[in-house]
Enzyme design. Structure first.
Site, PDB file in Angstrom:
ATOM      1  N   GLY A  25       3.137   0.717   3.077  1.00 19.56           N
ATOM      2  CA  GLY A  25       3.433   2.108   3.432  1.00 19.56           C
ATOM      3  C   GLY A  25       4.511   2.725   2.558  1.00 19.56           C
ATOM      4  O   GLY A  25       4.964   3.821   2.811  1.00 19.56           O
ATOM      5  N   GLN A  42       0.875  -1.176   0.000  1.00 11.52           N
ATOM      6  CA  GLN A  42       0.000   0.000   0.000  1.00 11.52           C
ATOM      7  C   GLN A  42       0.911   1.224   0.000  1.00 11.52           C
ATOM      8  O   GLN A  42       1.951   1.213   0.655  1.00 11.52           O
ATOM      9  CB  GLN A  42      -0.861   0.031   1.278  1.00 11.52           C
ATOM     10  CG  GLN A  42      -1.977  -0.972   1.326  1.00 11.52           C
ATOM     11  CD  GLN A  42      -3.167  -0.571   0.480  1.00 11.52           C
ATOM     12  OE1 GLN A  42      -3.053   0.280  -0.399  1.00 11.52           O
ATOM     13  NE2 GLN A  42      -4.289  -1.219   0.719  1.00 11.52           N
ATOM     14  N   SER A  43       0.490   2.279  -0.707  1.00 13.99           N
ATOM     15  CA  SER A  43       1.393   3.427  -0.893  1.00 13.99           C
ATOM     16  C   SER A  43       1.767   4.103   0.408  1.00 13.99           C
ATOM     17  O   SER A  43       2.919   4.415   0.670  1.00 13.99           O
ATOM     18  CB  SER A  43       0.751   4.457  -1.807  1.00 13.99           C
ATOM     19  OG  SER A  43       0.544   3.880  -3.047  1.00 13.99           O
ATOM     20  N   THR A  44       0.746   4.391   1.227  1.00 15.34           N
ATOM     21  CA  THR A  44       1.044   5.176   2.422  1.00 15.34           C
ATOM     22  C   THR A  44       0.519   4.448   3.648  1.00 15.34           C
ATOM     23  O   THR A  44      -0.351   3.577   3.554  1.00 15.34           O
ATOM     24  CB  THR A  44       0.353   6.547   2.359  1.00 15.34           C
ATOM     25  OG1 THR A  44      -1.045   6.316   2.232  1.00 15.34           O
ATOM     26  CG2 THR A  44       0.837   7.361   1.173  1.00 15.34           C
TER      27      THR A  44
END
Ligand SMILES: [Zn+2]
Length: 697
Positions: free
Chosen positions: A65, A24-26
């Site tokens: 993240g 997941q990106s963040t």
């Protein structure tokens, strides 16, 4: 799972592991977008359905993240690529291919390795074999689309930001000293203490012209500077602490303090290692600059002037070594000198002699750079003196203005600092009052709360006492700094620049500042003599020549006149007598000391002057023993007779040891029963060297 998928999965694939890549990106997405994460983990079932046993399905989720824009800091992705390239992977699972890589380069590299090692790729839509042309085409397309998607998203966001910025309406975190009003306008902080502190910073810089000096002044005066907390539980609060150099620089460089709205002052770039580098963009390339967008602490002209000054200051240390700000050392022309031989800035080197600092002006930069002898080095004391004299002589019309400005600045600086400290006390008092009220309002039975509130109140009272004490102490010091009497002295000085200039209590720094008000630069050239070229502000020139300054052993050398005088005096006098005579005439030794017999003796030895003993012997004088023989008396009596002036003796040292003039044809003889004192008066001693000696030195 389609039939097609089962066809692609072969036994050779099943022998190897299945790798499930979850990302997941963040961190925010990790927490809030749990649906997607769950879908990613659910892909395990797909792998199981295709025939992989559960224990051979390896989940790589260390990149949760992390953004997919680059592979650089995605440890998990790198591990995935390694496993694939080592041929350990039979299949790679990812929810969408975009999860694997948002960067086409990384993606295509992975595809290629997959094709080489015969590794399958699986997403929600199906199984792909990148060795097949059609599959690879599709996967390539998917990768490109996902990169494009990221780009479009970003462009849309940035476009919005730019548009707002162009109108000057973009919300940017306000710098210290500014706040957003209810209408969304940037205004000065209503907190007077904050406002005054920022103002003082700018005023001090205006006066000192150096960020470092500004920081020093704040530290000396014990003044604190506000800072807003941007993160953590106390976010938004103002904290008071000492002013740091970097903070002062940031504020001085920030155009918002001049009431301008700017956007695009910096540019963020990613390095190969994945680090972010923030680069400053030159002013001409700023994207948005709207002057007078809101109230400021200084005007735009002053802002530009400050930038120039800061640039000049930093160039003092840079490659070019331009003018540097005045510092504390006594070298008057520090930072103003240019080498007349190579055109570079000259630097100052100090040496100390008898507890005093003397400057040398040196052009050494090229020498250091290329390991050559330095260009030129010139003792500075005489040059400083000369330049000072010229300024004093040239200064009459401007006198009053400069001196008055100095006085006024001294005054306003102290008053300003005092006012700020008062405000600090006020703030502490207000906080103590607040704590007291809180304490009184609490239910006394609620011990836990009451106790902590009481402790808080006590703390605040202590802080108040400290602030008050600091304020009083500083004020007393200030009063010591300039009391009425001194002020009167300064005022009287104000009308007299030469006096102000020569006054030993005027700090060197102030003197240098005065020089800078008048002089642009000074060029020095050392040849057969010293050429000094002064360039005044406003363009006037003045060239003069000075004799070459003597080097330090020459400066300490006894002057030839003194040596000649000693040579002459040795004919007639002893060392102590000579020393006293030279001192009486106001003469001094090479080191500027009073003469003593020891110094005279040293000069006699080192200049190889004939010793007095030899001179007297040469003039035919007799020793005690010889004299005793001539007079036919005991040597002890010779001294007694000399004391009573029956014979004439000449001391050759400080201990009154003498050599004696020959008594002549008719020497005094022993006379029994006649008192020596009586005989002295009667006997007429005819001196052989009867000329009256004179000291001509
Ligand atoms: Zn030079």
């Amino acid at each position: 799972m389609t039939h097609d998928a089962h066809q692609k999965v072969k036994a050779s694939h099943l022998k190897r592991n299945a790798y499930l890549y979850v990302r997941q990106s963040t961190l925010r997405q990790v927490f809030e977008n749990t649906e997607s994460t769950q879908r990613q983990y659910a892909l395990r079932q797909h792998a199981a359905a295709l025939g992989w046993p559960q224990d051979r399905i390896i989940v790589i989720d260390t990149d949760l993240g992390q953004s997919g824009a680059s592979a650089a800091d995605r440890e998990g992705f790198q591990r995935l690529v390694t496993e694939v390239s080592l041929g350990r992977a039979g299949i790679v699972l990812g929810l969408e291919v975009s999860r694997l890589a948002r960067n086409s380069m990384d993606w295509h590299r992975l595809l290629e390795i997959c094709a080489l090692t015969d590794t399958l790729i699986l997403d929600e839509d199906g199984v792909y074999d990148s060795a097949h042309f059609n599959d690879r085409l599709l996967l390539g397309l998917k990768g490109t689309m996902s990169e494009a998607e990221l780009h479009v998203l970003r462009a849309r966001l940035q476009g919005g930001i730019r548009n707002k910025a162009r109108r000057g309406e973009l919300f940017v975190r306000p710098p210290m000293g500014f706040v957003y009003s209810a209408e969304g306008k940037l205004v000065k902080d209503p907190d007077q203490q904050v406002q005054r502190s920022v103002q003082l910073l700018f005023e001090t810089f205006r006066r000192t012209g150096s960020a470092m000096a500004t920081v020093k002044l704040f530290a000396e005066q014990g003044l604190q500077f506000p800072r807003r907390v941007h993160t953590g539980p106390n976010k938004g609060e103002v904290v008071w602490a000492g002013l740091e150099h970097s903070r002062a620089l940031r504020i001085l460089h920030n155009p918002r303090y001049a009431g301008a709205f700017v956007y695009g002052r910096t540019h963020t770039r990613k390095t190969v290692e994945g680090d972010c580098v923030i680069e400053r963009v030159p002013r001409e390339e700023w994207e948005v600059l709207i002057r007078e967008a809101h109230a400021g602490y200084i005007d735009w002209d002053e802002y530009e002037q400050n930038q120039r000054r800061l640039r000049d200051n930093c160039q003092a240390y840079g490659a070019d070594r331009r003018k540097s700000p005045p510092r504390e050392g006594p070298a008057l022309l520090q930072g103003l000198l240019i080498c007349g031989r190579c055109g570079k800035r000259m630097t100052v080197r100090y040496h100390s002699r008898q507890g005093r600092l003397f400057p040398d002006y040196v052009c050494q930069r090229e020498g250091i750079e290329h390991g050559e002898p330095i260009c030129q080095s010139i003792p500075g004391a005489e040059i400083d003196e000369k330049v000072g004299a010229i300024l004093v002589e040239a200064m009459t019309p401007v006198t009053l203005e400069v001196a008055l400005a100095v006085q006024q600045e001294l005054q306003s600086r102290l008053e300003e600092a005092d006012r700020l400290r008062q405000q600090q006390v006020e703030r502490a008092r207000y906080e103590a009052e607040l704590a007291r009220r809180r304490y009184l309002r609490v239910d006394p039975d609620n011990r836990l709360v009451a106790d902590s509130l009481e402790a808080d109140w006590n703390d605040k009272l202590r802080l108040l006492a400290q602030a008050q004490e600091a304020c009083e102490r500083q004020r007393a010091q200030d009063r010591k700094l300039v009391d009425d009497q001194q002020r009167a002295a300064i005022l009287s000085l104000a009308s007299n620049f030469p006096q102000l200039w020569r006054d030993p209590s005027t700090p060197d720094r102030e003197r240098k500042r005065m020089v800078r008000l008048l002089l642009e630069d000074v060029t020095l050239l050392r040849e057969a003599h010293l050429t000094l070229h002064l360039r005044f502000k406003g363009g006037a020139h003045r060239t003069m020549q000075l004799p070459l300054p003597r080097c330090s052993w020459e400066q300490r050398q006894t002057s030839p006149e003194v040596v000649a005088a000693i040579d002459r005096l040795l004919d007639h006098f002893t060392y102590p007598e000579i020393a006293a005579m030279l001192n009486d005439q106001g003469l001094r030794s090479g080191e500027g000391k009073k003469f003593t017999s020891r110094i005279v003796a040293r000069i006699q030895r080192s200049y190889q002057l004939t010793p007095r003993y030899d001179r007297l012997r040469k003039a035919g004088m007799l020793t005690v023993e010889e004299m005793a023989e001539v007079l036919e008396i005991h040597p002890q009596r010779v001294k007694v007779w000399n004391r009573h002036r029956l014979i004439r003796g000449h001391a050759y040292n400080g201990k009154n040891d003498c050599l004696y003039e020959h008594p002549g044809q008719n020497p005094p003889r022993k006379a029994q029963g006649v008192k020596l004192s009586k005989r002295a008066a009667a006997s007429a001693v005819v001196p052989q060297c009867a000329e009256e000696v004179q000291c001509e030195a």
